[in-house]
Design an enzyme around this catalytic site. Structure first.
Site, PDB file in Angstrom:
ATOM      1  N   SER A 175       0.893  -1.172   0.000  1.00  7.37           N
ATOM      2  CA  SER A 175       0.000   0.000   0.000  1.00  7.37           C
ATOM      3  C   SER A 175       0.923   1.211   0.000  1.00  7.37           C
ATOM      4  O   SER A 175       1.375   1.660   1.056  1.00  7.37           O
ATOM      5  CB  SER A 175      -0.896   0.006   1.241  1.00  7.37           C
ATOM      6  N   LYS A 186      -6.367   2.681  -2.853  1.00  7.25           N
ATOM      7  CA  LYS A 186      -6.130   1.920  -1.617  1.00  7.25           C
ATOM      8  C   LYS A 186      -6.066   2.854  -0.397  1.00  7.25           C
ATOM      9  O   LYS A 186      -6.628   2.563   0.663  1.00  7.25           O
ATOM     10  CB  LYS A 186      -4.819   1.132  -1.752  1.00  7.25           C
ATOM     11  N   LYS A 188       0.032   4.906   8.360  1.00  6.22           N
ATOM     12  CA  LYS A 188       0.712   5.246   7.101  1.00  6.22           C
ATOM     13  C   LYS A 188      -0.310   5.489   5.994  1.00  6.22           C
ATOM     14  O   LYS A 188      -0.229   6.479   5.261  1.00  6.22           O
ATOM     15  CB  LYS A 188       1.659   4.084   6.741  1.00  6.22           C
TER      16      LYS A 188
END
Ligand code: NDP
Length: 290
Positions: A91, A166, A235
């Site tokens: 990702s 994503k 993140k």
């Protein structure tokens, strides 16, 4: 025709995703920083544990690492084969995908950003959703290998588009997680049985993946299984918020959610599952979600 495939990064996701490749391809190389994991994978699934230099000679090279930084560092270390496609299932950061596409183009290598969703169980059952950015010709070339672990596979656009989808997906999940923690601590404060509340909400308009899966399978049963680390979710929400800022858009709900997930991450125990973000709300409210 794909003669050989490789998988780099046998973590919670990669180990399970790579396990499907030998069912479809004769030559499957695996490499992992902690090499014992690659050897274990080879013994368990019939893949070949090889040095990184050999793994990257495959026609299709998959990677699944924590962030784009590790992917960029690895790519900088190796000599790749012209005509191959690097399919990055991390990702990652959209800007990094754009940079890598340009960098590798000169060597006649294609790069696709191909992050996945569906959790470790989806990796195990080969039912992942794969969202892909990059050149259509590279997508078509890599598709038979991606199908080994993907169920819903979408080419969503230019380089970086897959990473963007994503990041926004995980941000939306984080919004639901924070909202559910607030809603369910409130219900408990009013003496409501949370399992019964969940049954009602999951048959009503307030339901989400968080109420359908995460609350019952991870939180209310106090299992908090360690399958997707909270720092990785922090993140992802950070990547999504960077996209908002780059587009100069107002997004107060997303900005607040990113801060909340960041705060939960900073106060969580090391190696916590993302679902432990609700513990921050438990601390604030002195209410346990069970
Ligand atoms: P893990 O932490 O379980 O695995 C990380 C992998 O990266 C390990 O193989 C690790 O090797 C390797 N690695 C870490 N640092 C380096 C480095 N500097 N150089 C080389 N290899 C390195 O992560 P996940 O599998 O959970 O996640 C991988 C990616 O997939 C992340 O981007 C995550 O956001 C995403 N993702 C995760 C999901 C999940 O449910 N877990 C779901 C969907 C996406 P080593 O074994 O040596 O530590």
């Amino acid at each position: 025709m794909i003669q050989s495939v490789a998988f780099i990064g046998l973590g919670a996701m990669g180990y399970r995703m790579a396990a499907h490749l030998p069912k479809h391809f004769d030559t499957v190389y695996v490499w992992n920083r902690n090499f014992a994991k690659a050897e274990q994978h080879a013994a368990e699934y019939g893949t070949q544990a090889v040095e990184l230099a050999q793994a990257v000679q495959a026609d299709i090279i998959f990677s699944c690492l924590p962030t784009s930084t590790e992917v960029e560092n690895l790519i900088a270390q190796v000599q790749l084969k012209a005509g191959s496609v690097w399919v990055d299932c991390t990702s990652g950061v959209p800007e990094s995908a754009k940079k890598l596409v340009q960098q590798l183009e000169a060597q006649q290598i294609d790069f696709l950003d191909a992050p996945v969703s569906g959790q470790t169980i989806g990796a195990e059952n080969a039912t992942l959703t794969v969202m892909i950015g990059g050149k259509a010709t590279a997508f078509e070339k890599a598709l038979p290998a991606i199908q080994a672990f993907g169920k819903v596979i979408q080419h969503v656009g230019e380089p970086g588009a897959g990473f963007a989808v994503k990041a926004v997906n995980n941000m939306l999940m984080a919004v639901s997680l924070c909202a559910a923690a607030e809603g369910f601590t409130t219900l408990k404060a009013h003496g409501v049985n949370l399992n019964q509340a969940l049954q009602c909400i999951n048959a009503s308009s307030g339901k989400s993946a968080v109420t359908e899966m995460i609350l019952p399978q991870r939180v209310l049963n106090r299992a908090f299984p360690k399958t997707f680390a909270l720092p990785l979710l922090a993140k992802d929400t950070g990547i999504a918020l960077d996209l908002v800022r780059e587009a100069a858009l107002p997004a107060p709900v997303l900005a607040l959610t990113q801060s909340l997930i960041q705060a939960a991450n900073l106060t969580a125990e090391k190696d916590s599952d993302f679902s432990t973000a609700v513990k921050m709300y438990e601390l604030w409210s002195n209410i346990t979600l069970e």
